[in-house]
Design a protein around this motif. Sequence first.
Motif, PDB file in Angstrom:
ATOM      1  N   CYS A  83       0.824  -1.199   0.000  1.00  0.00           N
ATOM      2  CA  CYS A  83       0.000   0.000   0.000  1.00  0.00           C
ATOM      3  C   CYS A  83       0.868   1.262   0.000  1.00  0.00           C
ATOM      4  O   CYS A  83       0.632   2.191  -0.766  1.00  0.00           O
ATOM      5  N   LEU A  84       1.893   1.284   0.846  1.00  0.00           N
ATOM      6  CA  LEU A  84       2.774   2.450   0.928  1.00  0.00           C
ATOM      7  C   LEU A  84       3.546   2.659  -0.370  1.00  0.00           C
ATOM      8  O   LEU A  84       3.683   3.788  -0.846  1.00  0.00           O
ATOM      9  N   GLU A  85       4.039   1.570  -0.958  1.00  0.00           N
ATOM     10  CA  GLU A  85       4.756   1.687  -2.229  1.00  0.00           C
ATOM     11  C   GLU A  85       3.830   2.227  -3.325  1.00  0.00           C
ATOM     12  O   GLU A  85       4.223   3.086  -4.109  1.00  0.00           O
ATOM     13  N   LYS A  86       2.598   1.745  -3.377  1.00  0.00           N
ATOM     14  CA  LYS A  86       1.641   2.221  -4.381  1.00  0.00           C
ATOM     15  C   LYS A  86       1.316   3.692  -4.165  1.00  0.00           C
ATOM     16  O   LYS A  86       1.276   4.484  -5.113  1.00  0.00           O
ATOM     17  N   SER A  87       1.112   4.087  -2.935  1.00  0.00           N
ATOM     18  CA  SER A  87       0.809   5.483  -2.633  1.00  0.00           C
ATOM     19  C   SER A  87       1.956   6.386  -3.071  1.00  0.00           C
ATOM     20  O   SER A  87       1.746   7.416  -3.714  1.00  0.00           O
ATOM     21  N   LEU A  88       3.176   6.001  -2.747  1.00  0.00           N
ATOM     22  CA  LEU A  88       4.345   6.781  -3.127  1.00  0.00           C
ATOM     23  C   LEU A  88       4.503   6.811  -4.643  1.00  0.00           C
ATOM     24  O   LEU A  88       4.722   7.869  -5.239  1.00  0.00           O
ATOM     25  N   ARG A  89       4.346   5.664  -5.290  1.00  0.00           N
ATOM     26  CA  ARG A  89       4.463   5.576  -6.745  1.00  0.00           C
ATOM     27  C   ARG A  89       3.441   6.490  -7.424  1.00  0.00           C
ATOM     28  O   ARG A  89       3.770   7.246  -8.323  1.00  0.00           O
ATOM     29  N   ASP A  90       2.195   6.443  -6.970  1.00  0.00           N
ATOM     30  CA  ASP A  90       1.146   7.273  -7.571  1.00  0.00           C
ATOM     31  C   ASP A  90       1.462   8.761  -7.426  1.00  0.00           C
ATOM     32  O   ASP A  90       1.250   9.539  -8.359  1.00  0.00           O
ATOM     33  N   GLN A  91       1.983   9.158  -6.274  1.00  0.00           N
ATOM     34  CA  GLN A  91       2.321  10.565  -6.066  1.00  0.00           C
ATOM     35  C   GLN A  91       3.458  11.005  -6.992  1.00  0.00           C
ATOM     36  O   GLN A  91       3.437  12.106  -7.532  1.00  0.00           O
ATOM     37  N   ILE A  92       4.441  10.137  -7.190  1.00  0.00           N
ATOM     38  CA  ILE A  92       5.551  10.452  -8.099  1.00  0.00           C
ATOM     39  C   ILE A  92       5.038  10.560  -9.527  1.00  0.00           C
ATOM     40  O   ILE A  92       5.335  11.527 -10.235  1.00  0.00           O
ATOM     41  N   LEU A  93       4.258   9.576  -9.963  1.00  0.00           N
ATOM     42  CA  LEU A  93       3.757   9.578 -11.343  1.00  0.00           C
ATOM     43  C   LEU A  93       2.872  10.793 -11.627  1.00  0.00           C
ATOM     44  O   LEU A  93       2.883  11.322 -12.738  1.00  0.00           O
ATOM     45  N   ASN A  94       2.124  11.257 -10.636  1.00  0.00           N
ATOM     46  CA  ASN A  94       1.265  12.429 -10.822  1.00  0.00           C
ATOM     47  C   ASN A  94       2.059  13.713 -11.033  1.00  0.00           C
ATOM     48  O   ASN A  94       1.513  14.706 -11.512  1.00  0.00           O
ATOM     49  N   LYS A 127      13.280  11.615  16.147  1.00  0.00           N
ATOM     50  CA  LYS A 127      13.435  12.004  14.749  1.00  0.00           C
ATOM     51  C   LYS A 127      14.450  11.094  14.076  1.00  0.00           C
ATOM     52  O   LYS A 127      15.485  10.765  14.660  1.00  0.00           O
ATOM     53  N   VAL A 128      14.127  10.688  12.850  1.00  0.00           N
ATOM     54  CA  VAL A 128      15.009   9.796  12.093  1.00  0.00           C
ATOM     55  C   VAL A 128      15.041  10.189  10.626  1.00  0.00           C
ATOM     56  O   VAL A 128      14.135  10.860  10.131  1.00  0.00           O
ATOM     57  N   ASP A 129      16.103   9.768   9.954  1.00  0.00           N
ATOM     58  CA  ASP A 129      16.135   9.820   8.499  1.00  0.00           C
ATOM     59  C   ASP A 129      15.354   8.602   8.020  1.00  0.00           C
ATOM     60  O   ASP A 129      15.456   7.527   8.612  1.00  0.00           O
ATOM     61  N   VAL A 130      14.576   8.773   6.958  1.00  0.00           N
ATOM     62  CA  VAL A 130      13.714   7.697   6.469  1.00  0.00           C
ATOM     63  C   VAL A 130      14.092   7.361   5.031  1.00  0.00           C
ATOM     64  O   VAL A 130      14.154   8.246   4.171  1.00  0.00           O
ATOM     65  N   ARG A 131      14.354   6.084   4.775  1.00  0.00           N
ATOM     66  CA  ARG A 131      14.679   5.615   3.427  1.00  0.00           C
ATOM     67  C   ARG A 131      13.396   5.128   2.774  1.00  0.00           C
ATOM     68  O   ARG A 131      12.712   4.239   3.299  1.00  0.00           O
ATOM     69  N   CYS A 132      13.059   5.729   1.631  1.00  0.00           N
ATOM     70  CA  CYS A 132      11.840   5.386   0.894  1.00  0.00           C
ATOM     71  C   CYS A 132      12.205   4.665  -0.397  1.00  0.00           C
ATOM     72  O   CYS A 132      13.273   4.887  -0.965  1.00  0.00           O
ATOM     73  N   TYR A 133      11.288   3.844  -0.866  1.00  0.00           N
ATOM     74  CA  TYR A 133      11.528   3.021  -2.043  1.00  0.00           C
ATOM     75  C   TYR A 133      10.204   2.713  -2.718  1.00  0.00           C
ATOM     76  O   TYR A 133       9.200   2.514  -2.050  1.00  0.00           O
ATOM     77  N   THR A 134      10.212   2.682  -4.033  1.00  0.00           N
ATOM     78  CA  THR A 134       9.069   2.144  -4.765  1.00  0.00           C
ATOM     79  C   THR A 134       9.526   1.691  -6.143  1.00  0.00           C
ATOM     80  O   THR A 134      10.545   2.144  -6.663  1.00  0.00           O
ATOM     81  N   ARG A 135       8.754   0.796  -6.694  1.00  0.00           N
ATOM     82  CA  ARG A 135       8.974   0.322  -8.064  1.00  0.00           C
ATOM     83  C   ARG A 135       7.942   1.020  -8.925  1.00  0.00           C
ATOM     84  O   ARG A 135       6.748   0.962  -8.643  1.00  0.00           O
ATOM     85  N   VAL A 136       8.424   1.717  -9.956  1.00  0.00           N
ATOM     86  CA  VAL A 136       7.517   2.362 -10.896  1.00  0.00           C
ATOM     87  C   VAL A 136       7.108   1.305 -11.906  1.00  0.00           C
ATOM     88  O   VAL A 136       7.928   0.818 -12.668  1.00  0.00           O
ATOM     89  N   LEU A 137       5.852   0.923 -11.850  1.00  0.00           N
ATOM     90  CA  LEU A 137       5.369  -0.178 -12.689  1.00  0.00           C
ATOM     91  C   LEU A 137       5.388   0.196 -14.152  1.00  0.00           C
ATOM     92  O   LEU A 137       5.144   1.350 -14.509  1.00  0.00           O
TER      93      LEU A 137
END
Length: 133
Positions: free
Chosen positions: A44-55, A115-125
């Motif tokens: 779900c998180l990967e899809k949400s991030l991917r959709d925001q990038i693609l938009n 507080k932390v640094d956060v590493r994000c990742y997604t596969r652009v389908l």
Amino acid sequence: MHSQSDLKLVKKKNGNTVHFTMVDKTPFESDCDGISDDKERTKCLEKSLRDQILNLIDMDYEYSGEMYVWFTVDKKGNVTDIATKGYPSSPEFENDIKKAVTELNLTKSTYRNRKVDVRCYTRVLPKIIEPKK
């Protein structure tokens, strides 16, 4: 699709950097808060991030492959360490993805109330990306 061993690898904490599926609140908006199953929440998180990038991408691409993007959101909410990898490679598409990541509306995150640094990742389908309107 990433394997379980890949998922375990990216979930490991590295100093003050934590994978985005482990934080108390993700640095980007999503509707995934009610999902308790780790695998489903990650999807779900990967899809949400991917959709925001693609938009945020203006151009049409006829890209038939897989594109991956990784980046870090630091403790102040700034994007650092953006990396992309495409199979096959597409430098123009990769550059547009990197640009879109810098335009995301991101916030600071915490892990166990610090507080932390956060590493994000997604596969652009693979798909033809429609331009934003």
